[in-house]
Design a protein around this motif. Structure first.
Motif, PDB file in Angstrom:
ATOM      1  N   GLU A 150       0.829  -1.207   0.000  1.00  0.00           N
ATOM      2  CA  GLU A 150       0.000   0.000   0.000  1.00  0.00           C
ATOM      3  C   GLU A 150       0.864   1.257   0.000  1.00  0.00           C
ATOM      4  O   GLU A 150       0.535   2.251  -0.660  1.00  0.00           O
ATOM      5  N   THR A 151       1.976   1.241   0.717  1.00  0.00           N
ATOM      6  CA  THR A 151       2.857   2.413   0.679  1.00  0.00           C
ATOM      7  C   THR A 151       3.503   2.580  -0.700  1.00  0.00           C
ATOM      8  O   THR A 151       3.712   3.709  -1.153  1.00  0.00           O
ATOM      9  N   LEU A 152       3.780   1.478  -1.371  1.00  0.00           N
ATOM     10  CA  LEU A 152       4.270   1.577  -2.753  1.00  0.00           C
ATOM     11  C   LEU A 152       3.211   2.215  -3.640  1.00  0.00           C
ATOM     12  O   LEU A 152       3.517   3.070  -4.483  1.00  0.00           O
ATOM     13  N   ARG A 153       1.968   1.797  -3.488  1.00  0.00           N
ATOM     14  CA  ARG A 153       0.870   2.350  -4.299  1.00  0.00           C
ATOM     15  C   ARG A 153       0.718   3.857  -4.074  1.00  0.00           C
ATOM     16  O   ARG A 153       0.320   4.592  -4.985  1.00  0.00           O
ATOM     17  N   LEU A 154       1.031   4.318  -2.873  1.00  0.00           N
ATOM     18  CA  LEU A 154       0.817   5.720  -2.509  1.00  0.00           C
ATOM     19  C   LEU A 154       2.060   6.581  -2.676  1.00  0.00           C
ATOM     20  O   LEU A 154       2.042   7.772  -2.359  1.00  0.00           O
ATOM     21  N   GLY A 155       3.154   5.993  -3.155  1.00  0.00           N
ATOM     22  CA  GLY A 155       4.379   6.767  -3.325  1.00  0.00           C
ATOM     23  C   GLY A 155       5.049   7.104  -2.008  1.00  0.00           C
ATOM     24  O   GLY A 155       5.702   8.151  -1.885  1.00  0.00           O
ATOM     25  N   LEU A 156       4.909   6.222  -1.033  1.00  0.00           N
ATOM     26  CA  LEU A 156       5.453   6.484   0.292  1.00  0.00           C
ATOM     27  C   LEU A 156       6.532   5.486   0.674  1.00  0.00           C
ATOM     28  O   LEU A 156       6.760   5.199   1.847  1.00  0.00           O
ATOM     29  N   ARG A 157       7.184   4.955  -0.329  1.00  0.00           N
ATOM     30  CA  ARG A 157       8.356   4.117  -0.134  1.00  0.00           C
ATOM     31  C   ARG A 157       9.354   4.502  -1.210  1.00  0.00           C
ATOM     32  O   ARG A 157       8.974   4.940  -2.301  1.00  0.00           O
ATOM     33  N   GLY A 158      10.623   4.363  -0.927  1.00  0.00           N
ATOM     34  CA  GLY A 158      11.646   4.882  -1.820  1.00  0.00           C
ATOM     35  C   GLY A 158      11.486   4.483  -3.273  1.00  0.00           C
ATOM     36  O   GLY A 158      11.746   5.282  -4.181  1.00  0.00           O
ATOM     37  N   ASP A 159      11.005   3.266  -3.533  1.00  0.00           N
ATOM     38  CA  ASP A 159      10.918   2.757  -4.900  1.00  0.00           C
ATOM     39  C   ASP A 159       9.941   3.539  -5.768  1.00  0.00           C
ATOM     40  O   ASP A 159      10.096   3.603  -6.988  1.00  0.00           O
ATOM     41  N   THR A 160       8.889   4.113  -5.159  1.00  0.00           N
ATOM     42  CA  THR A 160       7.920   4.904  -5.925  1.00  0.00           C
ATOM     43  C   THR A 160       7.802   6.329  -5.383  1.00  0.00           C
ATOM     44  O   THR A 160       6.861   7.045  -5.719  1.00  0.00           O
ATOM     45  N   PHE A 161       8.766   6.739  -4.576  1.00  0.00           N
ATOM     46  CA  PHE A 161       8.662   8.008  -3.844  1.00  0.00           C
ATOM     47  C   PHE A 161       8.440   9.203  -4.762  1.00  0.00           C
ATOM     48  O   PHE A 161       7.613  10.090  -4.475  1.00  0.00           O
ATOM     49  N   ASP A 162       9.147   9.271  -5.878  1.00  0.00           N
ATOM     50  CA  ASP A 162       9.050  10.422  -6.772  1.00  0.00           C
ATOM     51  C   ASP A 162       7.956  10.276  -7.820  1.00  0.00           C
ATOM     52  O   ASP A 162       7.661  11.237  -8.547  1.00  0.00           O
ATOM     53  N   HIS A 163       7.352   9.115  -7.905  1.00  0.00           N
ATOM     54  CA  HIS A 163       6.485   8.823  -9.034  1.00  0.00           C
ATOM     55  C   HIS A 163       5.207   9.651  -9.055  1.00  0.00           C
ATOM     56  O   HIS A 163       4.699  10.000 -10.131  1.00  0.00           O
ATOM     57  N   PHE A 164       4.655   9.964  -7.878  1.00  0.00           N
ATOM     58  CA  PHE A 164       3.373  10.651  -7.828  1.00  0.00           C
ATOM     59  C   PHE A 164       3.460  12.106  -7.355  1.00  0.00           C
ATOM     60  O   PHE A 164       2.457  12.788  -7.248  1.00  0.00           O
ATOM     61  N   LEU A 165       4.671  12.593  -7.103  1.00  0.00           N
ATOM     62  CA  LEU A 165       4.806  13.919  -6.501  1.00  0.00           C
ATOM     63  C   LEU A 165       4.313  15.045  -7.397  1.00  0.00           C
ATOM     64  O   LEU A 165       3.842  16.073  -6.918  1.00  0.00           O
ATOM     65  N   ASN A 166       4.401  14.872  -8.697  1.00  0.00           N
ATOM     66  CA  ASN A 166       4.062  15.950  -9.622  1.00  0.00           C
ATOM     67  C   ASN A 166       2.746  15.721 -10.346  1.00  0.00           C
ATOM     68  O   ASN A 166       2.507  16.305 -11.411  1.00  0.00           O
ATOM     69  N   LEU A 167       1.877  14.904  -9.761  1.00  0.00           N
ATOM     70  CA  LEU A 167       0.614  14.634 -10.423  1.00  0.00           C
ATOM     71  C   LEU A 167      -0.458  15.663 -10.111  1.00  0.00           C
ATOM     72  O   LEU A 167      -1.526  15.668 -10.708  1.00  0.00           O
ATOM     73  N   GLY A 168      -0.167  16.518  -9.132  1.00  0.00           N
ATOM     74  CA  GLY A 168      -1.131  17.549  -8.786  1.00  0.00           C
ATOM     75  C   GLY A 168      -2.357  17.010  -8.083  1.00  0.00           C
ATOM     76  O   GLY A 168      -3.433  17.601  -8.145  1.00  0.00           O
ATOM     77  N   VAL A 169      -2.199  15.876  -7.408  1.00  0.00           N
ATOM     78  CA  VAL A 169      -3.329  15.295  -6.701  1.00  0.00           C
ATOM     79  C   VAL A 169      -3.227  15.611  -5.224  1.00  0.00           C
ATOM     80  O   VAL A 169      -2.176  15.972  -4.724  1.00  0.00           O
TER      81      VAL A 169
END
Length: 255
Positions: free
Chosen positions: A236-255
Motif C-alpha cells: 500500500e505504501t508503494l501504491r501511494l508513493g510512500l516508499r523509496g521505490d515509488t517516492f518520486d512517481h506521484f509527486l508531480n501529479l497535482g493530486v
C-alpha cells in the motif's frame, strides 16, 4: 489515514474492481488470519488459499468464516480445480464450492494440459454457479507462451464468462509473466495491454520489484495478486508513493 499528506494518489475503496489486491494464504493459522485482518483488512479484496492447501488446512470452515465476517471473499487455488478435474471429479468440486459457500472459483490449466475450448466450457459452466477468475499462463518455466496466445486466451476466457483473468507467475514470481530471474517480460505485458483492458487483469506479482514495475506502468490502482499477508502494508505504501521505490512517481501529479 492517520494524517494529511499532499500529492497522494487517489486510491479506490472497497468494494472495488480496480486497485484490487489478492492475498495468497499459504496456510495461515486462525490467529494469524485475525491479525492479518486487523492490520490490513481495508486493503484485502480477496484471499486465495494457495494451490491445494485447503485440502490439508485444519479448521477450514472456521478460517473461511473469519474472512467472510470481515467482508473478504476467499477462493481455492486453481491447482485444486485441476486436481479434481484430472481425477474426473468435477461434480465433486462443484459440490465442494457449495459446501463451503464460496462465491468465487479459479479455473486454470497451469499444471495440466487442457484443450482451451474445453477450459472455456468449464468457465461457462462454473460462471453459472460462482464468480470465475481464470488464470492464463503455465507453471512450467520452460514453456514460453507467445504474446498473441496470451491475448487470444485471455479474451476467449473473458468472453466465456470470467470476471477477471489472472496473469500467471506462481507464488515465487519466476514463471509466466516473468523470467526465471523474476524480471518482468515487459514486451509481453505491453502487448497484452494493447488488446485486454487493464481493469480485467490481475497481475500476479509477489516480488517487490515486480509490484513497483506495475505501479509505475499502470498507476496506484493496478490489480495485483499473490501478495503475501505480511507485504500488504508495504504494498500500500508503494501504491501511494510512500516508499523509496515509488517516492518520486506521484509527486508531480497535482493530486
Amino acid at each position: 489515514m492517520n494524517y494529511i499528506l499532499k500529492s497522494i494518489p487517489d486510491r479506490t475503496v472497497k468494494p472495488r474492481t480496480s486497485g484490487f489486491t489478492m492475498a495468497m494464504d499459504k496456510g495461515l493459522s486462525l490467529r494469524e488470519v485475525e491479525d492479518f485482518i486487523e492490520v490490513s483488512g481495508d486493503f484485502i479484496d480477496i484471499v486465495k488459499f494457495g494451490w491445494a492447501t485447503s485440502y490439508v488446512t485444519k479448521r477450514l470452515k472456521e478460517k473461511i468464516e473469519l474472512y467472510r465476517s470481515a467482508g473478504i471473499p476467499v477462493y481455492f487455488g486453481g491447482t485444486l480445480f485441476e486436481a479434481f478435474l484430472v481425477r474426473d471429479q468435477l461434480d465433486d468440486y462443484r459440490r465442494l464450492l457449495d459446501t463451503y459457500e464460496l462465491t468465487f472459483a479459479e479455473v486454470s490449466d497451469g499444471s495440466i494440459t487442457l484443450d482451451h475450448e474445453k477450459k472455456c466450457e468449464y468457465i461457462r459452466m462454473l460462471a453459472k454457479q460462482v464468480t470465475v477468475l481464470s488464470e492464463v499462463g503455465s507453471k512450467d518455466a520452460a514453456k514460453i507462451i507467445p504474446p498473441y496466445k496470451w491475448i487470444e486466451q485471455m479474451q476467449k476466457e473473458l468472453d466465456a464468462g470470467a470476471w477477471k483473468v489472472i496473469g500467471e507467475a506462481r507464488e515465487g514470481g519466476t514463471v509466466g509473466l516473468f523470467r526465471d530471474s523474476g524480471e518482468v517480460r515487459q514486451g509481453l505485458v505491453e502487448e497484452i495491454l494493447t488488446k485486454i483492458p487493464e481493469d480485467r487483469i490481475i497481475w500476479e506479482a509477489p516480488q517487490k520489484e515486480q509490484q513497483v514495475w506495475f505501479i509505475k506502468l499502470l498507476g496506484a490502482n493496478v490489480n495485483l495478486g499473490n501478495i503475501a499477508p505480511n507485504e500488504f502494508i508495504s504494498l500500500e505504501t508503494l501504491r501511494l508513493g510512500l516508499r523509496g521505490d515509488t517516492f518520486d512517481h506521484f509527486l508531480n501529479l497535482g493530486v
